[in-house]
Design a protein around this motif. Structure first.
Motif, PDB file in Angstrom:
ATOM      1  N   SER A   1      -5.311   5.054   6.069  1.00 61.34           N
ATOM      2  CA  SER A   1      -4.400   4.016   5.457  1.00 61.34           C
ATOM      3  C   SER A   1      -2.936   3.865   6.098  1.00 61.34           C
ATOM      4  CB  SER A   1      -4.212   3.999   4.106  1.00 61.34           C
ATOM      5  OG  SER A   1      -3.485   5.391   3.562  1.00 61.34           O
TER       6      SER A   1
ATOM      7  N   SER B   1     -12.271   6.976  -1.619  1.00 70.09           N
ATOM      8  CA  SER B   1     -12.097   5.415  -1.576  1.00 70.09           C
ATOM      9  C   SER B   1     -11.969   4.879  -0.181  1.00 70.09           C
ATOM     10  CB  SER B   1     -10.412   5.052  -2.251  1.00 70.09           C
ATOM     11  OG  SER B   1      -9.418   5.587  -1.217  1.00 70.09           O
TER      12      SER B   1
ATOM     13  N   SER C   1       0.839  -1.244   0.029  1.00 66.94           N
ATOM     14  CA  SER C   1      -0.041  -0.080   0.113  1.00 66.94           C
ATOM     15  C   SER C   1       0.887   1.435   0.094  1.00 66.94           C
ATOM     16  CB  SER C   1      -0.950  -0.090   1.118  1.00 66.94           C
ATOM     17  OG  SER C   1      -1.870  -1.231   1.291  1.00 66.94           O
TER      18      SER C   1
ATOM     19  N   GLY D   1       2.266   5.087  -8.269  1.00 67.75           N
ATOM     20  CA  GLY D   1       0.473   4.926  -8.074  1.00 67.75           C
ATOM     21  C   GLY D   1       0.280   3.882  -8.976  1.00 67.75           C
TER      22      GLY D   1
ATOM     23  N   GLN E   1      -0.885   9.425  -3.703  1.00 61.94           N
ATOM     24  CA  GLN E   1      -2.019  10.351  -3.257  1.00 61.94           C
ATOM     25  C   GLN E   1      -1.544  11.491  -2.686  1.00 61.94           C
ATOM     26  OE1 GLN E   1      -4.955   8.817  -4.767  1.00 61.94           O
ATOM     27  NE2 GLN E   1      -5.719   9.818  -3.216  1.00 61.94           N
TER      28      GLN E   1
ATOM     29  N   TYR F   1       0.602   3.511  -3.188  1.00 61.44           N
ATOM     30  CA  TYR F   1      -0.912   4.312  -3.132  1.00 61.44           C
ATOM     31  C   TYR F   1      -0.719   5.642  -2.304  1.00 61.44           C
ATOM     32  CZ  TYR F   1      -5.417   5.566  -1.166  1.00 61.44           C
ATOM     33  OH  TYR F   1      -6.382   6.643  -0.916  1.00 61.44           O
ATOM     34  N   THR F   2      -0.114   5.339  -1.004  1.00 57.79           N
ATOM     35  CA  THR F   2       0.185   6.566  -0.154  1.00 57.79           C
ATOM     36  C   THR F   2       1.096   7.789  -0.906  1.00 57.79           C
ATOM     37  OG1 THR F   2       0.090   4.965   1.695  1.00 57.79           O
ATOM     38  CG2 THR F   2       0.840   7.393   2.022  1.00 57.79           C
TER      39      THR F   2
ATOM     40  N   ASP G   1       1.703  -2.145  -8.349  1.00 56.84           N
ATOM     41  CA  ASP G   1       0.902  -2.938  -7.301  1.00 56.84           C
ATOM     42  C   ASP G   1       2.050  -3.260  -6.371  1.00 56.84           C
ATOM     43  OD1 ASP G   1      -1.672  -2.617  -7.728  1.00 56.84           O
ATOM     44  OD2 ASP G   1      -1.584  -4.677  -9.333  1.00 56.84           O
TER      45      ASP G   1
END
Length: 458
Positions: free
Chosen positions: A214, A432, A37, A271, A44, A40-41, A274
């Motif tokens: 998150s 999200s 994850s 981003g 964002q 993702y952080t 995965d």
């Protein structure tokens, strides 16, 4: 102290040592939240914003653990913050906290078993994921069913693999940043240009606040120190030591890892991947990087599953011990394992697993949303309980009699509460994660109403 409220229910065994407790809390945190994850952080909040959010997250978890430390040393009981919330906030709050935490880990268990099965598909593409999921579930159940010692030993070795990987990643990453080893796409040392390339906060400061949930979820697992205190040798010495060593290393591991990732992966690239760790290892030219990280992430998932089954079974036992669940669940076998609570938690994990496959957009979405929200809500109960505990303690004892004290009391606990409330409010700005509020708040209300209906008190 032993908090057994019924006769002939059996006894937990204090078989965990300081090394077990340290690795349990450290390993419980270093998981998919960091390995998967983190990209993702960064996408964002931006590279600098991601580092800032993890720093704030580390401070928040440290403050929570300071409050938990005082409670866990004074009352080293299995059930931990559920028991503290029941005694020092209200029975309804304790009931709600226990079910929030149980759902958090049970949902995680279901997804972890499936995730482990899917990771095995890289090496065994013709074998259905559910077969490996069932095998891993059986292994984790067997480890927990044997004894608390077997659980602790397994977790020690699971966690060691993750910790060694993180250390190697940080060392190699820093060497790549300063140009000591080559990095694909960089003609000179990358240094830290990526951190401010898109501006300090490319998506605004609100984006940094919105990712805090998150980030907090990534830090979840540290509180296992409190749950394990009831099965730890000499908790008066072991628990404070585990808190101090764990938090220091967590800050180093998490923040340095994010600095390396944010420095080597451009914001847009972070981003869309995965597996940011695989991407960075690949660009360093590490052979079999994807297979290596596949194995490490598999270990991380099994470690989280091991910790999750332990935590959820002890939380169910604590509910039964407080008279909020059937007394039958309270039974502990000769190996010090609450087998009925363990079986019920395993059934919950299997149901969560089926929900993730067959009702991904409805039931499972609600469960995942509650789980994400639950971590912060449960943490919020800890400083609240500590404030009330200290007031109750001082009526009959002096502050000097406490073996472990939360510093700057009660200012620090109130600062902790404020930061946690801000992170909950921040959820509203992230589409999200907004479902966490939509499902989490109604779930809390239902828990309180059910408790009032059943026990005639909040």
């Amino acid at each position: 102290m032993d908090n057994h409220n019924f006769e002939n229910e059996g006894q937990f065994q204090r078989k965990m040592t300081s090394r077990h407790l340290f690795m349990l809390s450290l390993g419980g945190v270093i998981g998919t939240g960091l390995f998967l994850s983190s990209g993702y952080t960064i996408a964002q909040a931006g590279p600098f914003g991601a580092i800032l959010s993890y720093l704030v997250g580390a401070i928040v978890v440290y403050l929570v653990m300071l409050s938990l430390g005082e409670l866990a040393v004074a009352m080293p009981v299995t059930g931990s913050f559920h028991t503290y919330a029941t005694k020092f906030i209200s029975p309804g709050t304790g009931f709600t906290v226990a079910w929030l935490y149980w759902i958090c880990w049970t949902v995680a268990l279901g997804t972890e078993f499936l995730g482990a099965g899917m990771l095995m598909g890289r090496w065994f593409p013709d074998v259905p994921a559910w077969i490996f999921a069932a095998i891993f579930a059986a292994i984790i159940f067997a480890i927990n069913a044997l004894s608390v010692r077997s659980f602790a030993e397994a977790e020690f070795y699971f966690s060691s693999i993750k910790v060694i990987t993180i250390i190697l990643f940080i060392i190699l990453g820093l060497l790549a940043i300063f140009g000591v080893i080559p990095f694909e796409g960089a003609s000179s040392a990358p240094l830290f240009h990526n951190l401010t390339k898109e501006g300090l906060f490319p998506n605004g400061t609100i984006a940094v606040v919105s990712v805090m949930l998150s980030v907090n979820y990534a830090f979840s697992g540290t509180e296992l120190i409190g749950i394990a205190a009831g099965e730890t040798e000499n908790p008066v010495e072991t628990v404070p030591k585990a808190i101090k060593t764990t938090i220091g290393r967590l800050v180093i591991f998490f923040v340095l890892t994010i600095i390396v990732l944010a420095s080597l992966l451009p914001m847009k690239e972070a981003g869309v991947t995965d597996a940011p760790f695989v991407t960075v290892f690949d660009k360093m030219g590490i052979p079999f990087a994807a297979d290596l990280m596949n194995f490490v992430i598999l270990t991380a998932i099994l470690s989280a599953g091991n910790s999750g089954l332990y935590a959820s079974s002890r939380m169910l036992w604590s509910l039964a011990n407080e008279g909020m669940l059937s007394q039958k669940v309270v039974k502990i076998n000769d190996h010090g394992v609450p087998m009925r609570a363990l079986l019920l938690s395993m059934v919950g994990a299997v149901l969560a697993l089926f929900a993730s496959v067959y009702t991904a957009d409805t039931v499972f979405l609600a469960l995942v949303s509650i789980a994400g929200f639950a971590v912060v809500a449960v943490w919020l109960s800890i400083p609240l309980a500590q404030i009330n505990f200290r007031k109750a303690w001082l009526k009959e004892h002096s502050e000097e009699e406490l073996h472990y004290k939360t510093p700057f009391n009660p200012i620090l606990p109130y600062v902790t509460i404020t930061l946690l409330v801000i992170s909950i409010i921040g959820i509203a700005w992230d589409a999200s994660q907004r479902a966490g509020l939509y499902f989490g708040i109604p779930f809390i209300i239902v828990c309180y109403l059910y408790h009032y209906w059943r026990f005639k008190k909040f």
